[in-house]
Design an enzyme around this catalytic site. Sequence first.
Site, PDB file in Angstrom:
ATOM      1  CB  THR A 131      -0.905  -0.009   1.259  1.00  0.00           C
ATOM      2  OG1 THR A 131      -1.450   1.282   1.448  1.00  0.00           O
ATOM      3  CG2 THR A 131      -0.116  -0.351   2.519  1.00  0.00           C
ATOM      4  CD  GLU A 133      -3.474   3.275   4.158  1.00  0.00           C
ATOM      5  OE1 GLU A 133      -3.427   3.240   5.392  1.00  0.00           O
ATOM      6  OE2 GLU A 133      -4.512   3.047   3.513  1.00  0.00           O
ATOM      7  CE1 TYR A 156      -3.192  -2.772   5.654  1.00  0.00           C
ATOM      8  CE2 TYR A 156      -3.232  -0.415   5.155  1.00  0.00           C
ATOM      9  CZ  TYR A 156      -3.220  -1.735   4.725  1.00  0.00           C
ATOM     10  OH  TYR A 156      -3.226  -2.014   3.371  1.00  0.00           O
ATOM     11  CE  LYS A 160       0.251  -4.665   2.891  1.00  0.00           C
ATOM     12  NZ  LYS A 160      -0.097  -5.997   2.327  1.00  0.00           N
ATOM     13  CG  HIS A 290      -7.707  10.664   9.643  1.00  0.00           C
ATOM     14  ND1 HIS A 290      -8.987  11.152   9.589  1.00  0.00           N
ATOM     15  CD2 HIS A 290      -7.514  10.007   8.477  1.00  0.00           C
ATOM     16  CE1 HIS A 290      -9.536  10.810   8.440  1.00  0.00           C
ATOM     17  NE2 HIS A 290      -8.661  10.123   7.748  1.00  0.00           N
TER      18      HIS A 290
HETATM   19  P1  NAD Z   1      -9.439  -7.538   2.150  1.00  0.00           P
HETATM   20  O1  NAD Z   1      -9.440  -7.279   3.615  1.00  0.00           O
HETATM   21  O2  NAD Z   1     -10.678  -7.287   1.350  1.00  0.00           O
HETATM   22  O3  NAD Z   1      -9.040  -9.073   1.883  1.00  0.00           O
HETATM   23  C1  NAD Z   1      -8.005  -9.710   2.566  1.00  0.00           C
HETATM   24  C2  NAD Z   1      -8.119 -11.207   2.316  1.00  0.00           C
HETATM   25  O4  NAD Z   1      -7.051 -11.866   3.023  1.00  0.00           O
HETATM   26  C3  NAD Z   1      -9.437 -11.813   2.842  1.00  0.00           C
HETATM   27  O5  NAD Z   1      -9.992 -12.688   1.882  1.00  0.00           O
HETATM   28  C4  NAD Z   1      -9.003 -12.587   4.090  1.00  0.00           C
HETATM   29  O6  NAD Z   1      -9.820 -13.728   4.354  1.00  0.00           O
HETATM   30  C5  NAD Z   1      -7.582 -12.968   3.734  1.00  0.00           C
HETATM   31  N1  NAD Z   1      -6.761 -13.190   4.930  1.00  0.00           N
HETATM   32  C6  NAD Z   1      -6.647 -12.367   6.006  1.00  0.00           C
HETATM   33  N2  NAD Z   1      -5.833 -12.914   6.927  1.00  0.00           N
HETATM   34  C7  NAD Z   1      -5.410 -14.100   6.411  1.00  0.00           C
HETATM   35  C8  NAD Z   1      -4.555 -15.130   6.882  1.00  0.00           C
HETATM   36  N3  NAD Z   1      -3.966 -15.042   8.085  1.00  0.00           N
HETATM   37  N4  NAD Z   1      -4.322 -16.192   6.089  1.00  0.00           N
HETATM   38  C9  NAD Z   1      -4.900 -16.294   4.877  1.00  0.00           C
HETATM   39  N5  NAD Z   1      -5.754 -15.368   4.386  1.00  0.00           N
HETATM   40  C10 NAD Z   1      -6.003 -14.283   5.146  1.00  0.00           C
HETATM   41  O7  NAD Z   1      -8.208  -6.729   1.574  1.00  0.00           O
HETATM   42  P2  NAD Z   1      -8.022  -5.960   0.191  1.00  0.00           P
HETATM   43  O8  NAD Z   1      -8.558  -4.594   0.327  1.00  0.00           O
HETATM   44  O9  NAD Z   1      -8.479  -6.823  -0.901  1.00  0.00           O
HETATM   45  O10 NAD Z   1      -6.431  -5.847   0.160  1.00  0.00           O
HETATM   46  C11 NAD Z   1      -5.649  -6.890  -0.394  1.00  0.00           C
HETATM   47  C12 NAD Z   1      -4.182  -6.514  -0.319  1.00  0.00           C
HETATM   48  O11 NAD Z   1      -3.953  -5.296  -1.023  1.00  0.00           O
HETATM   49  C13 NAD Z   1      -3.673  -6.279   1.102  1.00  0.00           C
HETATM   50  O12 NAD Z   1      -2.377  -6.799   1.200  1.00  0.00           O
HETATM   51  C14 NAD Z   1      -3.677  -4.764   1.245  1.00  0.00           C
HETATM   52  O13 NAD Z   1      -2.696  -4.340   2.162  1.00  0.00           O
HETATM   53  C15 NAD Z   1      -3.336  -4.350  -0.171  1.00  0.00           C
HETATM   54  N6  NAD Z   1      -3.841  -3.029  -0.577  1.00  0.00           N
HETATM   55  C16 NAD Z   1      -5.155  -2.705  -0.401  1.00  0.00           C
HETATM   56  C17 NAD Z   1      -5.633  -1.457  -0.844  1.00  0.00           C
HETATM   57  C18 NAD Z   1      -7.070  -1.074  -0.690  1.00  0.00           C
HETATM   58  O14 NAD Z   1      -7.424   0.074  -0.987  1.00  0.00           O
HETATM   59  N7  NAD Z   1      -7.965  -1.953  -0.318  1.00  0.00           N
HETATM   60  C19 NAD Z   1      -4.728  -0.540  -1.433  1.00  0.00           C
HETATM   61  C20 NAD Z   1      -3.391  -0.917  -1.591  1.00  0.00           C
HETATM   62  C21 NAD Z   1      -2.963  -2.160  -1.171  1.00  0.00           C
HETATM   63  P1  TYD Z   2     -10.779   3.861   4.441  1.00  0.00           P
HETATM   64  O1  TYD Z   2     -11.746   3.460   3.375  1.00  0.00           O
HETATM   65  O2  TYD Z   2     -10.850   3.213   5.772  1.00  0.00           O
HETATM   66  O3  TYD Z   2      -9.318   3.706   3.800  1.00  0.00           O
HETATM   67  P2  TYD Z   2      -7.865   4.204   4.382  1.00  0.00           P
HETATM   68  O4  TYD Z   2      -8.000   4.567   5.799  1.00  0.00           O
HETATM   69  O5  TYD Z   2      -7.041   2.992   4.187  1.00  0.00           O
HETATM   70  O6  TYD Z   2      -7.472   5.343   3.499  1.00  0.00           O
HETATM   71  O7  TYD Z   2     -10.906   5.422   4.682  1.00  0.00           O
HETATM   72  C1  TYD Z   2     -10.767   6.341   3.611  1.00  0.00           C
HETATM   73  C2  TYD Z   2     -10.849   7.739   4.206  1.00  0.00           C
HETATM   74  O8  TYD Z   2     -12.155   7.946   4.724  1.00  0.00           O
HETATM   75  C3  TYD Z   2      -9.910   7.969   5.374  1.00  0.00           C
HETATM   76  O9  TYD Z   2      -9.439   9.313   5.330  1.00  0.00           O
HETATM   77  C4  TYD Z   2     -10.787   7.765   6.600  1.00  0.00           C
HETATM   78  C5  TYD Z   2     -12.131   8.241   6.134  1.00  0.00           C
HETATM   79  N1  TYD Z   2     -13.307   7.575   6.729  1.00  0.00           N
HETATM   80  C6  TYD Z   2     -14.357   8.335   7.239  1.00  0.00           C
HETATM   81  O10 TYD Z   2     -14.329   9.580   7.203  1.00  0.00           O
HETATM   82  N2  TYD Z   2     -15.427   7.692   7.779  1.00  0.00           N
HETATM   83  C7  TYD Z   2     -15.513   6.339   7.844  1.00  0.00           C
HETATM   84  O11 TYD Z   2     -16.520   5.802   8.382  1.00  0.00           O
HETATM   85  C8  TYD Z   2     -14.445   5.552   7.297  1.00  0.00           C
HETATM   86  C9  TYD Z   2     -14.468   4.051   7.356  1.00  0.00           C
HETATM   87  C10 TYD Z   2     -13.357   6.216   6.751  1.00  0.00           C
END
Ligand code: NAD
Ligand code: TYD
Length: 350
Positions: A131, A133, A156, A160, A290
Amino acid sequence: MKKILITGGAGFIGSHVVRLFVNKYGDSQIVNLDALTYAGNLENLKDIAEKPNYTFVKGDITDESFIDELFTQYQFDSVIHLAAESHVDRSIADPLAFIRTNILGTVNLLNAAKKIWQKDMTGKRFYHISTDEVYGSLGEEGLFTETTAYDPRSPYSASKASSDHLVRAYYHTYGLPVVISNCSNNYGPNQFPEKLIPLSINNIKKNNPIPIYGKGENIRDWLYVIDHANAIDLIFNKGLIGNTYNIGGINEWTNIDLIHKICEVMDRKLGREQGTSAQLITFVKDRAGHDKRYAIDSSKLMKELEWSPSLQFEEGIEKTIDWYLQNEEWLDNILSGEYEKYYKKQYADR
Ligand code: NAD
Ligand code: TYD
């Protein structure tokens, strides 16, 4: 037949990556390893579940001996590692779960890959998905590049960042063929409703308050999940070993503007008078620590691998809202049970 392990494939981004790979690479066996935590959902993959080149394995990456046996059994050629605890608010409430899965789980996978590949690393690849982040928080100006110093600020992002460091350490120390990408905030179908965009869509639909942390001035860069999956495919095939690639949407929004945009589209889709949904906006207590702004420079990926996001945000958010409105059952299945308890606890005293 090449064997590709995708971890976390039942989650939001992972399910889009699994679908892309299963459909595109019929000559490869795609093994989806997922513990099915609260965030994992096999409903996300029901359209490809019966494909002959797809296998689902339920298992936990923190279980060292299980991971070791899985790698010995399948002799994977490559790994795309997405499994993680992914929600910042949950990491504030329970950091240890993040340390276990994101750090220890990643090391278990690195060790298992090292063990089966140690004699010959040719053609092997360990692709770690991370990420933006990890780079910390920006002020008004500037962008994260691949050389920006790490400065994680939430449990988090710290977990990562730690996993990224370990992946690089295995490259330098053991010559493990690794590649890493760091992406900005994703949005799109199948995102778990604890995250801002699906949470807001759901609350608007149900006429519930939309909780905005602080003043809503924090800025995020949003990328449509399928554009992320396509970037992952490109980096998996063409990214250089030992390299990092930033992936971003060139699409920065303050949270408050983003929510106004979603309200406007929702009013139109639900046949409500413009301005109706925006009345649900409720400013609540800010998130601890935040991060103010994330913004990413993806010029390396764009220049070297010729990637660019395919969708404008206006189109992506329409598609996303349509998906949530058309998939009520998917959402309702999640909203009952554990999630309801989480929501009450998370928002009760805000
Ligand atoms: P998510 O929370 O939707 O999915 C995570 C998946 O991992 C789930 O299916 C869960 O069951 C599985 N999991 C969790 N713990 C586990 C364990 N101990 N063993 C096996 N499986 C396990 O997450 P996401 O949003 O799809 O993110 C996927 C990846 O991408 C993560 O590594 C996250 O850090 C990265 N990422 C996410 C975003 C975002 O905006 N969502 C952005 C950049 C990077
Ligand atoms: P989020 O979707 O949790 O992603 P991340 O924290 O990984 O960026 O949040 C996106 C932005 O929205 C973040 O600035 C926190 C804010 N936020 C709210 O204002 N209200 C909410 O209920 C949530 C879940 C997030």
